[in-house]
Design a protein around this motif. Sequence first.
Motif, PDB file in Angstrom:
ATOM      1  N   PRO A 129       0.799  -1.237   0.000  1.00 18.76           N
ATOM      2  CA  PRO A 129       0.000   0.000   0.000  1.00 18.76           C
ATOM      3  C   PRO A 129       0.826   1.279   0.000  1.00 18.76           C
ATOM      4  O   PRO A 129       0.295   2.345  -0.329  1.00 18.76           O
ATOM      5  N   TYR A 130       2.093   1.186   0.353  1.00 14.81           N
ATOM      6  CA  TYR A 130       2.958   2.372   0.419  1.00 14.81           C
ATOM      7  C   TYR A 130       3.519   2.764  -0.950  1.00 14.81           C
ATOM      8  O   TYR A 130       4.171   3.798  -1.077  1.00 14.81           O
ATOM      9  N   LEU A 131       3.266   1.951  -1.979  1.00 16.60           N
ATOM     10  CA  LEU A 131       3.796   2.245  -3.305  1.00 16.60           C
ATOM     11  C   LEU A 131       2.852   3.123  -4.111  1.00 16.60           C
ATOM     12  O   LEU A 131       1.629   2.933  -4.076  1.00 16.60           O
ATOM     13  N   ARG A 132       3.420   4.044  -4.871  1.00 16.56           N
ATOM     14  CA  ARG A 132       2.649   4.777  -5.871  1.00 16.56           C
ATOM     15  C   ARG A 132       2.527   3.887  -7.103  1.00 16.56           C
ATOM     16  O   ARG A 132       3.529   3.416  -7.641  1.00 16.56           O
ATOM     17  N   THR A 133       1.307   3.651  -7.568  1.00 18.05           N
ATOM     18  CA  THR A 133       1.092   2.729  -8.682  1.00 18.05           C
ATOM     19  C   THR A 133       0.323   3.345  -9.842  1.00 18.05           C
ATOM     20  O   THR A 133       0.055   2.666 -10.829  1.00 18.05           O
ATOM     21  N   ASP A 134      -0.037   4.636  -9.735  1.00 17.35           N
ATOM     22  CA  ASP A 134      -0.874   5.229 -10.781  1.00 17.35           C
ATOM     23  C   ASP A 134      -0.140   5.370 -12.114  1.00 17.35           C
ATOM     24  O   ASP A 134      -0.766   5.549 -13.161  1.00 17.35           O
ATOM     25  N   ASP A 135       1.204   5.280 -12.096  1.00 20.25           N
ATOM     26  CA  ASP A 135       1.962   5.358 -13.338  1.00 20.25           C
ATOM     27  C   ASP A 135       2.515   3.992 -13.752  1.00 20.25           C
ATOM     28  O   ASP A 135       3.404   3.906 -14.599  1.00 20.25           O
ATOM     29  N   LEU A 136       1.973   2.935 -13.144  1.00 17.57           N
ATOM     30  CA  LEU A 136       2.409   1.577 -13.466  1.00 17.57           C
ATOM     31  C   LEU A 136       1.338   0.839 -14.255  1.00 17.57           C
ATOM     32  O   LEU A 136       0.138   1.154 -14.160  1.00 17.57           O
ATOM     33  N   LEU A 137       1.773  -0.168 -14.999  1.00 16.49           N
ATOM     34  CA  LEU A 137       0.847  -1.070 -15.678  1.00 16.49           C
ATOM     35  C   LEU A 137       0.683  -2.372 -14.907  1.00 16.49           C
ATOM     36  O   LEU A 137      -0.137  -3.208 -15.269  1.00 16.49           O
ATOM     37  N   GLY A 138       1.458  -2.525 -13.846  1.00 16.33           N
ATOM     38  CA  GLY A 138       1.353  -3.716 -13.015  1.00 16.33           C
ATOM     39  C   GLY A 138       2.700  -4.109 -12.457  1.00 16.33           C
ATOM     40  O   GLY A 138       3.632  -3.291 -12.363  1.00 16.33           O
ATOM     41  N   ALA A 139       2.809  -5.393 -12.085  1.00 15.23           N
ATOM     42  CA  ALA A 139       4.041  -5.921 -11.513  1.00 15.23           C
ATOM     43  C   ALA A 139       3.973  -7.437 -11.553  1.00 15.23           C
ATOM     44  O   ALA A 139       2.896  -8.028 -11.678  1.00 15.23           O
ATOM     45  N   THR A 140       5.134  -8.073 -11.456  1.00 17.24           N
ATOM     46  CA  THR A 140       5.165  -9.524 -11.269  1.00 17.24           C
ATOM     47  C   THR A 140       5.639  -9.791  -9.850  1.00 17.24           C
ATOM     48  O   THR A 140       6.502  -9.073  -9.321  1.00 17.24           O
ATOM     49  N   TYR A 141       5.103 -10.847  -9.258  1.00 14.58           N
ATOM     50  CA  TYR A 141       5.378 -11.137  -7.849  1.00 14.58           C
ATOM     51  C   TYR A 141       5.526 -12.635  -7.651  1.00 14.58           C
ATOM     52  O   TYR A 141       4.686 -13.420  -8.099  1.00 14.58           O
ATOM     53  N   SER A 142       6.614 -13.024  -7.007  1.00 18.98           N
ATOM     54  CA  SER A 142       6.843 -14.421  -6.655  1.00 18.98           C
ATOM     55  C   SER A 142       7.114 -14.503  -5.162  1.00 18.98           C
ATOM     56  O   SER A 142       8.135 -13.999  -4.683  1.00 18.98           O
ATOM     57  N   PRO A 143       6.224 -15.116  -4.383  1.00 18.40           N
ATOM     58  CA  PRO A 143       6.334 -15.083  -2.925  1.00 18.40           C
ATOM     59  C   PRO A 143       7.474 -15.910  -2.353  1.00 18.40           C
ATOM     60  O   PRO A 143       7.895 -15.673  -1.214  1.00 18.40           O
ATOM     61  N   ARG A 144       8.011 -16.867  -3.096  1.00 19.65           N
ATOM     62  CA  ARG A 144       9.078 -17.705  -2.571  1.00 19.65           C
ATOM     63  C   ARG A 144      10.439 -17.011  -2.633  1.00 19.65           C
ATOM     64  O   ARG A 144      11.390 -17.419  -1.966  1.00 19.65           O
ATOM     65  N   ASP A 145      10.543 -15.960  -3.423  1.00 21.91           N
ATOM     66  CA  ASP A 145      11.793 -15.223  -3.567  1.00 21.91           C
ATOM     67  C   ASP A 145      12.099 -14.434  -2.297  1.00 21.91           C
ATOM     68  O   ASP A 145      11.262 -14.300  -1.405  1.00 21.91           O
ATOM     69  N   GLY A 146      13.292 -13.864  -2.248  1.00 20.18           N
ATOM     70  CA  GLY A 146      13.658 -13.058  -1.091  1.00 20.18           C
ATOM     71  C   GLY A 146      15.119 -12.675  -1.119  1.00 20.18           C
ATOM     72  O   GLY A 146      15.712 -12.508  -2.180  1.00 20.18           O
ATOM     73  N   TYR A 147      15.713 -12.559   0.070  1.00 19.31           N
ATOM     74  CA  TYR A 147      17.122 -12.170   0.151  1.00 19.31           C
ATOM     75  C   TYR A 147      17.725 -12.743   1.432  1.00 19.31           C
ATOM     76  O   TYR A 147      17.037 -12.991   2.423  1.00 19.31           O
ATOM     77  N   ALA A 148      19.043 -12.993   1.373  1.00 16.70           N
ATOM     78  CA  ALA A 148      19.780 -13.533   2.500  1.00 16.70           C
ATOM     79  C   ALA A 148      21.039 -12.706   2.713  1.00 16.70           C
ATOM     80  O   ALA A 148      21.326 -11.772   1.963  1.00 16.70           O
TER      81      ALA A 148
END
Length: 385
Positions: A129-148
């Motif tokens: 919800p903190y992202l501005r998205t009015d200038d976006l066409l969407g996004a791709t999301y993969s929940p298993r990804d991340g960082y270590a």
Amino acid sequence: MTETADVAIVGAGIMGVSTAYHLARLGAGRVVVLERDSVCSGSTALASGGIRHQYANRLGVELTTHAIVTYERFEQEFGVDPNFRQHGYLILIATEDALAVARRSVALQRGLGVDVELLDPEATRRLCPYLRTDDLLGATYSPRDGYADPYLCTTAIAARARDLGVVVTQQAEVRGFTRRGDRVTGVVTAAGRIEARAVVVATGAWSGVVGTLAGVEIPVVPHRRHKFVTAPFHADAIPMATPFIIDPHGGFSLRREGAGVLLGIGRPEEASSFSTDVDRSLEPRVVERAVHRAPALAEARLMRGYAGLYEMTPDQTGIVSGVPGVDGLYVIAGFSGHGFMHGPIAGQLMAELITEGRCLTMDARALDIARFARGETQVEPLTFV
């Protein structure tokens, strides 16, 4: 002094220690790792630590499919919590061309078993919800990804390799290679020679330079990449479990880093160099873009910045290969900003190549260094974030 080894590995970043660990696990004999500084003192330590499935080509997806299992089971295998935060990866889409690529990529990724979604702007906003998205066409999301944590992971792998008998020698800069005809027979350091039936170049962004010492061309060049970290920032504005966000159109990335926020940015047009000086002129650029995308960051304060090196190949794809025409010489390098995430599987493939003569775990022919001479390269769209 002259000592002997079955395999000598030059470099103790993620690629070098992963190769050493898997060689020891496969019973490859005496394995020696030579590091000019200390374990994980180069590019690996300065990486963002991202681990993602979201590639536009089969090879990238398959490499992550194998590597991510290591990070998920890391503590069981290496006895150290890798701080693997599987909060997902969110790659933002701002143009019709990018949307078309995303649709093809998601289809490919799903066909390879990846849990990934193509979100519209509203769904993207609901997720973050903190992202501005009015200038976006969407996004791709993969929940298993991340960082270590790259430093924790690399030093833990090195420690387990030592437990299995690997010798890791620090402050041991390799100054030359020994050859007998078309075969590399070892390396030379200030302390003397090490004779080995196989020598592995695993020196990241410096691999091209090290290759010249052996009289071979390794097409890897350095490219500077910056990170800026904010002071502690309240989690009610940007949650601690936020995804690793890539904004290719804005040319920056965003994820949590402890109590602060980590912002990544680079200059794709910048000439290749080994400089890791911080370019302070990038600060207003990354701040402007980050605040545009996440307005809550207007309240944040930059605390520090640092720069590391991507190890770039002409097609932004890594090398796990023997060197044609030079028996006994191998290269594992050039993963173009993706080395940490693919280090576990790349090291396993290199160990298999040395011990078995071919990669067994997956088809790694696309990582062959000879592809450059054959012109068989296919460039992955580079977000440089």
